[in-house]
Scaffold this motif. Structure first.
Motif, short mmCIF file in Angstrom:
data_model
loop_
_atom_site.label_atom_id
_atom_site.label_comp_id
_atom_site.label_asym_id
_atom_site.label_seq_id
_atom_site.Cartn_x
_atom_site.Cartn_y
_atom_site.Cartn_z
N LYS A 125 0.81 -1.28 -0.06
CA LYS A 125 0.07 -0.03 -0.12
C LYS A 125 0.86 1.29 0.01
O LYS A 125 1.65 1.37 0.55
N GLY A 126 0.22 2.34 -0.63
CA GLY A 126 0.82 3.67 -0.84
C GLY A 126 2.20 4.13 -1.42
O GLY A 126 2.77 5.00 -1.13
N GLY A 127 2.18 3.18 -2.46
CA GLY A 127 3.43 3.19 -3.39
C GLY A 127 2.97 3.57 -4.60
O GLY A 127 2.01 3.87 -5.00
N THR A 128 4.03 3.81 -5.51
CA THR A 128 3.77 4.21 -6.98
C THR A 128 3.93 2.59 -7.90
O THR A 128 4.66 1.89 -7.64
N VAL A 129 2.60 2.51 -8.41
CA VAL A 129 2.48 1.01 -9.18
C VAL A 129 2.40 1.28 -10.52
O VAL A 129 1.68 2.28 -11.09
N ILE A 130 3.33 0.62 -11.12
CA ILE A 130 3.28 0.59 -12.69
C ILE A 130 2.66 -0.52 -13.03
O ILE A 130 2.97 -1.82 -13.35
N ALA A 131 1.25 -0.34 -13.15
CA ALA A 131 0.39 -1.46 -13.56
C ALA A 131 0.25 -1.63 -15.24
O ALA A 131 0.68 -0.51 -16.02
N PHE A 132 -0.36 -2.63 -15.62
CA PHE A 132 -0.81 -2.83 -16.84
C PHE A 132 -2.03 -2.74 -17.37
O PHE A 132 -3.02 -3.27 -16.62
N ASN A 133 -2.42 -1.95 -18.51
CA ASN A 133 -3.74 -1.71 -18.90
C ASN A 133 -4.14 -2.67 -19.96
O ASN A 133 -3.64 -2.57 -21.51
N LYS A 134 -4.68 -3.82 -19.93
CA LYS A 134 -4.85 -4.65 -21.12
C LYS A 134 -5.65 -4.17 -22.09
O LYS A 134 -5.76 -4.68 -23.38
N GLN A 135 -6.46 -3.29 -21.85
CA GLN A 135 -7.22 -2.49 -22.97
C GLN A 135 -6.67 -1.68 -23.83
O GLN A 135 -6.82 -1.80 -25.11
N THR A 136 -5.58 -0.88 -23.44
CA THR A 136 -4.69 -0.08 -24.33
C THR A 136 -3.20 -0.83 -24.36
O THR A 136 -2.73 -0.41 -25.34
N GLN A 137 -3.12 -2.03 -23.81
CA GLN A 137 -1.79 -2.68 -24.14
C GLN A 137 -0.73 -1.58 -23.58
O GLN A 137 0.37 -1.72 -24.18
N GLY A 138 -1.00 -0.84 -22.72
CA GLY A 138 0.10 0.12 -22.28
C GLY A 138 0.10 0.14 -20.77
O GLY A 138 -0.47 -0.51 -19.97
N LEU A 139 1.08 1.00 -20.35
CA LEU A 139 1.23 1.17 -18.68
C LEU A 139 0.07 1.82 -18.08
O LEU A 139 -0.35 2.85 -18.84
N VAL A 141 0.19 4.34 -14.55
CA VAL A 141 0.85 4.66 -13.34
C VAL A 141 -0.04 5.02 -12.24
O VAL A 141 -1.01 5.88 -12.42
N LEU A 142 0.14 4.43 -11.11
CA LEU A 142 -0.97 4.76 -10.03
C LEU A 142 -0.05 5.34 -8.84
O LEU A 142 0.76 4.56 -8.15
N ARG A 143 -0.28 6.79 -8.41
CA ARG A 143 0.36 7.20 -7.20
C ARG A 143 -0.26 6.93 -6.09
O ARG A 143 -1.74 6.86 -5.93
N GLU A 144 0.44 6.76 -4.99
CA GLU A 144 -0.18 6.12 -3.93
C GLU A 144 -1.19 5.15 -4.01
O GLU A 144 -2.12 4.89 -3.38
N GLY A 145 -0.72 4.09 -4.76
CA GLY A 145 -1.55 3.13 -5.13
C GLY A 145 -1.20 1.95 -4.53
O GLY A 145 -0.55 1.73 -3.37
N SER A 146 -2.01 0.76 -4.52
CA SER A 146 -2.05 -0.45 -3.56
C SER A 146 -2.26 -1.59 -4.65
O SER A 146 -2.89 -1.53 -5.62
N VAL A 147 -1.52 -2.74 -4.31
CA VAL A 147 -1.70 -3.87 -4.87
C VAL A 147 -1.88 -5.01 -3.85
O VAL A 147 -1.15 -5.25 -3.02
N LEU A 148 -3.14 -5.83 -4.17
CA LEU A 148 -3.33 -6.99 -3.23
C LEU A 148 -3.10 -8.22 -3.98
O LEU A 148 -3.56 -8.52 -5.02
N VAL A 149 -2.37 -9.13 -3.10
CA VAL A 149 -1.84 -10.42 -3.58
C VAL A 149 -2.61 -11.34 -2.53
O VAL A 149 -2.41 -11.36 -1.37
N GLU A 150 -3.34 -12.35 -3.40
CA GLU A 150 -3.92 -13.36 -2.53
C GLU A 150 -3.35 -14.82 -3.07
O GLU A 150 -3.34 -15.15 -4.26
N ASN A 151 -2.56 -15.55 -2.13
CA ASN A 151 -1.86 -16.80 -2.75
C ASN A 151 -1.03 -16.37 -3.86
O ASN A 151 -0.14 -15.84 -3.65
N ASP A 152 -1.21 -16.88 -5.00
CA ASP A 152 -0.21 -16.73 -6.22
C ASP A 152 -0.57 -15.56 -7.13
O ASP A 152 -0.03 -15.28 -8.25
N ARG A 153 -1.90 -15.13 -6.77
CA ARG A 153 -2.56 -14.33 -7.79
C ARG A 153 -2.50 -12.53 -7.27
O ARG A 153 -2.63 -12.37 -6.12
N ILE A 154 -2.46 -11.92 -8.31
CA ILE A 154 -3.10 -10.43 -8.08
C ILE A 154 -4.34 -10.11 -8.14
O ILE A 154 -5.04 -10.44 -9.22
#
Length: 601
Positions: A125-139, A141-154
């Protein structure tokens, strides 16, 4: 958080808690079992309303304290667990425990508790996330974003901190840091790690005659393969390379093949392990390798690990053994291999294995991905075939510069390209370096096209985002794994956390530029593969690393001693029909001599 005592109706269906009463006395407001107000902590009775054992709860409370602090637990509880939906549903099991834990102030003791209570979910939580957008096939960027991981998946990608997260979630504060997907290396020979720094000035022909699988089998044993392969994979993980396509040329015997595959499994890395079918004079034939390959497919632990079985084969052309190829491809279909890979050099090198060669045999347009390593002299027809069949090349920038394969046309096929490393014993082991080198080399070539026309470039021909995609998402596309190479919901939890406050990255604004142009491997704080920590706090925490390091050093010392005593092979007069000559040597010294020097081994 303190809650009212839960009723049975509000309990989880699988395991229900009653009368879980814990009395804790502590000094810091970090435990969920007591409250605090204005910096003053109060002793409280609290009910645990979470699907975890009381032991795990105690351990997580202990984890809030450092080695210098002392924590006194005086715990008594009765735990009643009611299971539903199984053969003994309705049976009540009454467990009781009275435990006293005093003066927990040794890190070695605490680490045992922490290991026992690995969280099933993690929130960054609270960091800069370089995420992937499958619709645009581009990056994205989420400022102060979060990533939740459960077991082996996002399972969640957020532009803020989510308010609802699963119970027992480990929360990792990444404020000021950058989180990216792991890098993907689509060409590697991992078993050769022992030779590191010995081939710093070698040519490709010298490499074949000194360090390749045509020489090593007569000096290496299976233990050597295991130690060298495992150390190489830990090196890659440390550098944020979470996925590798290994062209495993060490499959010259059942024992050697099994050792390399076991090292992949034990490393915890995501490895597409390409079993090599090759005839080695005086040692083994392809025909003898068929049963060995079947044995590898049945390897214990393979299916439960991130490692998958592939095939590496370099006999597609120009003079293919069609019967041999048909048998190999029948095995590929029967055993549902994850990938097929081949060295493709063409031109004066004579290693054709081109898209045209494989297409002529009716094996190019198949559901299994085929990765063409180097493809240095790819023809326009070959490029068209790659696009029409959606097969990819692996550009290995540093290798192709070091060995002289070059990459004269690779700039024009980047839409069907990924990045690889090749022989990490001679240069960098990280994809970050390959992406940086390739970005600037591609810019140079495109600029040169303009300058040679007597004109000046008005824009930059390749962006840092494109380099980032080559190092991550394009590798996933090459392997036809839509769940890899990006941060998105449903993707595999292969992640890298970067220290945004390091001297090299301090002051960054653009996180993509910060990683591609300014970061180093030393800025990598943490790495996850399949949702499991393999690096944390800047140190490898992958299982078995300390022991593997010690074993590798012993193996390296012995084998390096053997190779130091070997004379360098003489360069042949010709190779695959092309004359072999010495290039003009560079001179870096004023006056006599050129400064070429020696290899200090």
């Amino acid at each position: 958080m303190l809650q009212e005592p839960p009723t049975l109706s509000s309990m989880p269906k699988l395991c229900s808690w009653t009368r879980v009463l814990i009395l804790m006395c502590a000094k810091l407001p970090r435990c969920c079992c007591w409250c605090h107000q204005d910096g003053i902590c109060y002793t409280n009775y609290a009910y645990i309303a979470a699907p975890c054992s009381a032991e795990e709860h105690i351990i997580r409370c202990a984890a809030q304290y450092t080695a210098e602090r002392r924590l006194l637990f005086d715990i008594s509880y009765n735990l009643k667990v009611k299971y539903e939906g199984n053969s003994w549903a309705g049976d009540d099991i009454l467990l009781s425990l009275s435990t006293t834990m005093k003066l927990i102030n040794e890190l070695t003791i605490l680490s045992l508790f922490l290991t026992a209570a690995s969280a099933a979910s993690i929130l960054f939580k609270g960091g800069t996330v370089i995420a992937f957008n499958k619709q645009t096939q581009g990056l994205r960027v989420l400022r102060e974003g979060s990533v939740l991981v459960e077991n082996d998946r996002i399972t969640g990608v957020y532009d803020s901190t989510p308010t609802r997260i699963p119970p027992r979630t480990e929360i990792v504060d990444i404020a000021g840091k950058i989180i990216t997907p792991g890098f993907i290396d689509t060409h590697r020979h991992g078993w050769q790690t022992v030779f590191k720094t010995m081939a710093s000035n070698t040519s490709l022909l010298e490499f074949f005659g000194r360090y390749s699988s045509y020489v090593a089998p007569f000096f290496w044993n299976a233990t050597d393969i295991y130690d060298s392969q495992l150390a190489g994979l830990y090196e890659a993980l440390n550098a944020g390379v979470t996925t590798s396509l290994d062209h495993a040329t060490h499959t010259w015997s059942k024992d050697a093949a099994e050792a390399g595959l076991q090292a992949c499994i034990d490393s915890g890395a995501r490895v597409f392990w390409g079993f090599t079918f090759a005839n080695i004079t005086g040692l083994i034939t392809v025909e003898e390798l068929y049963p060995v390959f079947r044995n590898m497919a049945a390897k214990t632990g393979l299916r439960s690990s991130p490692t998958t079985l592939g095939i590496a084969y370099d006999g597609w052309g120009p003079n293919p053994n069609v019967g041999e190829i048909n048998k190999i491809m029948a095995l590929a279909r029967e055993l549902n291999v994850s990938v097929i890979t081949t060295h493709s050099l063409q031109g004066p090198w004579g290693f054709s294995n081109s898209p045209e060669d494989i297409h002529a045999l009716n094996y190019l347009n198949i559901s299994t991905p085929i990765v063409f390593s180097h493809a240095s002299f790819l023809t326009p027809t070959g490029a068209d075939l790659l696009r029409s069949t959606n097969q990819y090349v692996s550009i290995t920038p540093e290798s192709e510069m070091h060995y002289g394969q070059t990459h004269p046309v690779a700039y024009s096929i980047q839409d069907q390209a990924s990045l690889g490393i090749d022989t990490h014993i001679t240069f960098s082991t990280d994809i970050l370096t390959q992406a940086r080198i390739w970005l600037q080399q591609a810019r140079y070539e495109r600029y040169l096209d303009v300058l040679e026309q007597g004109k000046l470039p008005a824009s930059n021909p390749m962006s840092v985002e494109q380099a980032f995609l080559l190092a991550t998402r394009n590798g996933a596309l090459a392997l036809r794994r839509d769940d890899l190479g990006g941060i998105f919901v449903g993707g595999k939890a292969d992640l890298v956390v970067w220290d945004g406050d390091s001297p090299g990255m301090l002051g960054w604004i653009d996180p993509v530029a910060a990683v591609i142009l300014h970061a180093s491997v030393g800025d990598i704080e943490a790495v996850l593969v399949d949702g499991k920590w393999v690096k944390r706090g800047g140190k490898l925490v992958a299982r078995g690393w300390p022991e593997a390091r010690a074993r590798f050093l012993r193996t390296a010392k012995r084998l390096q001693g053997v190779w130091r005593g070997m004379p360098l092979p003489e360069a042949p007069a010709e190779f695959n029909g092309s004359p072999v000559v010495h290039p003009e040597r560079v001179d870096v010294v004023r006056g006599p001599g050129d400064g070429y020097g020696n290899v200090y081994i």
